[in-house]
Design an enzyme around this catalytic site. Structure first.
Site, mmCIF file in Angstrom:
data_model
loop_
_atom_site.group_PDB
_atom_site.id
_atom_site.type_symbol
_atom_site.label_atom_id
_atom_site.label_comp_id
_atom_site.label_asym_id
_atom_site.label_seq_id
_atom_site.Cartn_x
_atom_site.Cartn_y
_atom_site.Cartn_z
ATOM 1 N N HIS A 1 89.077 -24.592 38.193
ATOM 2 C CA HIS A 1 89.807 -25.709 37.599
ATOM 3 C C HIS A 1 91.100 -26.029 38.352
ATOM 4 O O HIS A 1 91.722 -27.057 38.089
ATOM 5 C CB HIS A 1 90.175 -25.406 36.143
ATOM 6 C CG HIS A 1 89.062 -25.640 35.175
ATOM 7 N ND1 HIS A 1 87.979 -24.817 35.054
ATOM 8 C CD2 HIS A 1 88.868 -26.625 34.260
ATOM 9 C CE1 HIS A 1 87.172 -25.269 34.113
ATOM 10 N NE2 HIS A 1 87.684 -26.373 33.619
ATOM 11 N N GLU B 1 88.778 -1.981 20.502
ATOM 12 C CA GLU B 1 87.547 -1.275 20.116
ATOM 13 C C GLU B 1 87.170 -0.201 21.133
ATOM 14 O O GLU B 1 86.015 -0.028 21.497
ATOM 15 C CB GLU B 1 86.410 -2.294 19.946
ATOM 16 C CG GLU B 1 85.266 -1.852 19.026
ATOM 17 C CD GLU B 1 85.624 -1.870 17.542
ATOM 18 O OE1 GLU B 1 86.557 -2.601 17.158
ATOM 19 O OE2 GLU B 1 84.981 -1.129 16.784
ATOM 20 N N GLN C 1 80.338 -24.737 49.047
ATOM 21 C CA GLN C 1 79.860 -23.356 48.923
ATOM 22 C C GLN C 1 80.860 -22.445 48.215
ATOM 23 O O GLN C 1 80.491 -21.570 47.447
ATOM 24 C CB GLN C 1 79.564 -22.779 50.306
ATOM 25 C CG GLN C 1 78.136 -23.036 50.742
ATOM 26 C CD GLN C 1 77.770 -22.230 51.973
ATOM 27 O OE1 GLN C 1 78.607 -21.597 52.597
ATOM 28 N NE2 GLN C 1 76.493 -22.251 52.299
ATOM 29 N N GLY D 1 94.834 -26.422 39.288
ATOM 30 C CA GLY D 1 96.030 -26.601 38.469
ATOM 31 C C GLY D 1 95.701 -26.879 37.005
ATOM 32 O O GLY D 1 96.395 -26.410 36.100
#
Lengths: 249, 399
Positions: free
Chosen positions: B350, B375, B291, B352
């Site tokens: 991800h 911008e 989860q 490490g």
């Protein structure tokens, strides 16, 4: 010399297809469609012939629903000169495709017809060969290289175990293999220009061709799921398993 | 999907067919010429000269230049989709053609007929490339504070002195829309500002390439003008005092573009997370089945879609010729924050590896902050949006 290239709208090669629950075919709802990759190689080869001054006009033809126009438009953006859309919502099997292409050949009198060796949806690998037979002209299938020399073509073919070179009289039918060329993608200015190139619409009826299916699909099924492998401790066990479980020795 | 959310869908079937073919070509360009090389070029901060050659062939440098000047004349809606696709693979590339096109659009919108004929066809092919030279060491958002000075001589031509910084395409570009003061004493200040088309030659040099956290590959540079002589016919529009208006005129499109880059980076961060979370296992199952990871993925994909819809909403307003500073501002704000959040979440997913240079996520994490700053900062966007909503409420319009 006119070159005619047949292009088919198929499920994009990147899509992971799913079989419909009732086993009648694959689910096409919201699936990305593209030009059959082998046909793209065909368009590229034809455009190169034109650029080399060996072809005078490149005509692309597609058979299918109204959306097949996008496939033709892509071919026009790659450099084909004009398109023919043979519009039908019916299933068109290889023999019917070959008959329709034969009718187009009668009208257009091309010096060379290029088809993909197969379409990646049904993998039939029949249309080019059937067209050659119906048209009564030579064929060179699985082309790896093509050289036009006057009214003959020298074709290097991919065959089991190597390459074979054949010489055929034109007009003829060529089917493309993967390594014939790397097709270009259309530049954006050429895509804009392709909008103005003509696409002629026809129907199987207007060409007087009966496209009724001769083959019946009984069932479409997913390939069996791969099961996890096992690690063997030593060579002896491996040989043992190859003998008893895999049954390959 | 678009028509439900964004109101009337006026694009004809032929246009949507053409858009599909265009995006398909862009995808192929990316897969063939960009994806295999992006990571190496980015890490080494090398200008992607070969890729730029392919961008020229593809026709990107003329994307929004009118067809009568050799461009493609694409709508902002289609242009935004192209920018998104490219940013999904390597965000830096979008800067190479976007600031070039904003320069071109200043000429197209405000230039004299002679200037359009002289510059636009060469801009469209990419024969001359360049960008905008607005920012100075002491001013960015507050453009009226620029100090670069153009002094008119007795022959009617100008001599320019000053320094510009953070100029995209500064090293490899040949021509820049250069914002200067022609009358530093003017009140209000903007009446003394003018925009020139400055081509590189004597008096115009690049002092250094700037080292950055991300947005690598593209040449951001400092430009120095020392007694740079420029003819009066290079003053965009031919009249002094309209420079700020000309420079700001490109900002709505510029913000739609940066917003599209945000969608692209957010999408890339999501794609990486979705794929990695199905491969990586912990406690006997792929992490996507936990989860903790699903809560992140749910938010990430929602942010991507919401951003994309805001961009299309702004682009359609722009294409319809409506005022869209608020719409472009909202798209820019939301999509670039989405890029930041998705990059950070993707890195956490991800673990490490996300911190390792072997994976793409660390690049997305470094690229995203440019978008919230460049911008017009997102703080500035919030102010623009708030002022507009108040303005529109006074005039009885619903925002």
């Amino acid at each position: 010399m006119k070159v005619l290239v047949a292009v088919k709208r198929v499920v994009d090669y990147n899509v992971k297809v799913r079989v419909k629950a009732d086993g009648t075919g694959v689910d096409l709802a919201n699936v990305k469609m593209s030009m059959n990759p082998f046909d793209e190689i065909g368009v590229e080869e034809a455009v190169r012939l034109k650029e080399a001054g060996k072809a005078t006009e490149v005509i692309v033809v597609s058979i299918g629903p109204a959306q097949a126009q996008e496939t033709l438009r892509t071919a026009l953006a790659m450099g084909a000169d004009r398109g023919i859309l043979i519009k039908t919502d019916a299933e068109v099997q290889p023999l019917a495709v070959a008959k329709l292409l034969k009718a187009v050949c009668d009208a257009e009198q091309p010096g060379l017809v290029i088809t993909g060796k197969q379409a990646i949806d049904d993998d039939s690998n029949q249309t080019g060969q059937m067209l050659a037979a119906l048209w009564g002209r030579p064929q060179a299938t699985f082309a790896n290289k093509l050289f036009i020399e006057g009214d003959k073509a020298k074709v290097v073919r991919e065959i089991d175990g190597g390459l074979q070179t054949v010489e055929i009289d034109l007009p003829a039918v060529l089917t493309t293999d993967l390594r014939l060329n790397e097709p270009r993608y259309a530049s954006l200015p050429n895509i804009m220009k392709a909008k103005k190139k003509p696409i002629d619409e026809k129907t199987p009826e207007s060409l007087g061709v009966d496209i009724a299916s001769r083959l019946k699909v009984l069932k479409v099924a997913e390939p069996p799921k791969r099961v996890a492998g096992v690690k063997v401790p030593d060579v002896a066990t491996l040989v043992q398993k190859l003998k008893t479980e895999a049954g390959v020795i | 999907m678009r028509s439900h959310v964004a109101g009337s869908d006026t694009t004809s079937a032929a246009d949507s067919e053409q858009t599909a073919i265009i995006l398909d070509s862009v995808d192929r360009f990316l897969e063939r010429h960009v994806r295999p090389y992006a990571q190496k070029l980015e890490h080494d901060d090398i200008y992607p000269e070969e890729i730029v050659g392919h961008m020229k062939e593809l026709g990107l440098f003329g994307a929004i230049i009118a067809q009568e000047y050799g461009g493609l004349g694409l709508s902002a809606s289609v242009y935004a989709k192209i920018v998104e696709r490219i940013a999904t693979v390597w965000m830096s590339l979008t800067g190479i053609f976007n600031s070039h096109l904003i320069m071109a659009s200043a000429v197209q919108r405000f230039g004299t007929a002679e200037q359009k004929q002289r510059f636009l066809p060469r801009f469209a092919t990419g024969e001359i490339r360049g960008g905008l030279a607005l920012t100075e060491p002491d001013c960015g958002t507050d453009l009226q504070a620029v100090r670069t000075l153009a002094k008119k001589g007795t022959d009617g031509n100008y001599t320019i002195n000053g320094t510009k910084t953070w100029i995209s395409n500064g090293i490899y570009g040949q021509c820049f829309a250069l914002l200067v003061k022609t009358d530093p004493a003017a009140n209000p200040r903007h009446k003394g500002m003018s925009l020139f088309l400055a081509e590189k030659r004597d008096g115009f040099r690049v002092s250094r390439k700037l080292e950055k956290l991300g947005y690598k590959g593209i040449d951001s540079a400092e430009l120095i003008f020392e007694d740079y002589k420029i003819d009066a016919d290079c003053l965009i529009g031919g009249v002094e005092g309209r420079g700020l208006q000309h420079a700001l005129g490109g900002l709505e499109l510029g913000r739609i573009n940066v917003a599209s880059r945000g969608v692209g980076v957010a999408q890339a961060a999501l794609d990486e997370a979705v794929s990695y979370s199905q491969i990586r296992h912990t406690f006997g199952k792929p992490i996507c089945e936990h989860q903790a990871i699903q809560l992140k993925l749910g938010d990430m994909v929602t942010r991507v879609h919401a951003s994309r819809l805001l961009v299309q909403y702004a682009a359609e307003a722009y294409d319809a010729g409506r005022r869209c500073d608020m719409e472009a501002g909202m798209a820019k704000l939301f999509a670039t924050e989405a890029a930041m959040e998705n990059a950070a979440e993707s890195m956490r997913i991800h673990g490490g590896y996300g911190y390792s240079k072997e994976f793409i996520v660390e690049r997305l994490y470094r690229d995203a902050p440019l978008l919230v700053i460049g911008e017009g900062t997102n703080e500035m966007q919030r102010m623009i949006i708030a002022r507009q909503v108040l303005e529109r409420s006074k005039s009885g319009k619903k925002a």
